[in-house]
Design a protein around this motif. Structure first.
Motif, PDB file in Angstrom:
ATOM      1  N   ALA A 256      -3.777   7.627  -2.173  1.00 29.70           N
ATOM      2  CA  ALA A 256      -4.762   7.606  -1.770  1.00 29.70           C
ATOM      3  C   ALA A 256      -5.119   6.863  -2.752  1.00 29.70           C
ATOM      4  N   ALA A 257      -5.243   7.779  -4.091  1.00 24.00           N
ATOM      5  CA  ALA A 257      -6.022   7.493  -4.816  1.00 24.00           C
ATOM      6  C   ALA A 257      -5.990   6.007  -6.071  1.00 24.00           C
ATOM      7  N   MET A 258      -4.561   6.076  -5.994  1.00 23.65           N
ATOM      8  CA  MET A 258      -3.856   5.201  -6.395  1.00 23.65           C
ATOM      9  C   MET A 258      -3.938   3.818  -5.755  1.00 23.65           C
ATOM     10  N   GLU A 259      -4.848   3.552  -4.321  1.00 23.71           N
ATOM     11  CA  GLU A 259      -5.247   2.887  -3.772  1.00 23.71           C
ATOM     12  C   GLU A 259      -6.309   2.787  -3.590  1.00 23.71           C
ATOM     13  N   ARG A 260      -7.207   3.648  -3.786  1.00 19.02           N
ATOM     14  CA  ARG A 260      -8.751   3.183  -3.871  1.00 19.02           C
ATOM     15  C   ARG A 260      -8.808   3.032  -5.528  1.00 19.02           C
ATOM     16  N   LYS A 261      -8.543   2.748  -6.747  1.00 26.66           N
ATOM     17  CA  LYS A 261      -8.353   2.098  -7.726  1.00 26.66           C
ATOM     18  C   LYS A 261      -8.036   0.909  -7.641  1.00 26.66           C
ATOM     19  N   GLU A 262      -6.913   0.905  -7.050  1.00 25.46           N
ATOM     20  CA  GLU A 262      -5.715  -0.587  -6.713  1.00 25.46           C
ATOM     21  C   GLU A 262      -7.203  -1.782  -5.837  1.00 25.46           C
TER      22      GLU A 262
END
Length: 103
Positions: free
Chosen positions: A42-48
């Motif tokens: 989820a954090a990687m999606e937010r970052k992207e």
């Protein structure tokens, strides 16, 4: 990672108790590792700024590299979870992992 703070006297054997100047001040209950993988994704999606499945192949390979470094594939069903998030097959994730290892 999704940890929860609680009073030190409520800490269980799996919790981490933090002390300050010799006194226990807080305990931290970490989630199961599989839950942590969901938080990381989820954090990687937010970052992207978009779903990981929408990334191009090179970006997905980088995601797999980062997750490998974080131990994501030591989690039971980690490959399946990551494959689902990336919108690829398990076979593709294994190919990305093998490419990273130079196999």
């Amino acid at each position: 990672m999704g940890g929860t703070m609680l009073p030190p006297d409520e800490a269980g054997p799996e919790d981490v108790v933090l002390a300050w100047e010799g006194a226990d001040v807080v305990a931290v209950r970490l989630p199961q590792l599989a839950d942590s993988l969901d938080h990381i994704l989820a954090a990687m999606e937010r970052k992207e700024g978009r779903p990981l499945a929408d990334l191009d192949r090179k970006a997905k390979q980088e995601v797999v590299r980062v997750l490998e470094a974080r131990g994501a594939f030591a989690v039971r069903h980690g490959v399946e979870t990551v494959a689902g998030a990336l919108g690829v097959s398990r076979f593709t994730v294994y190919n990305y992992l093998n490419r990273e290892k130079g196999l």
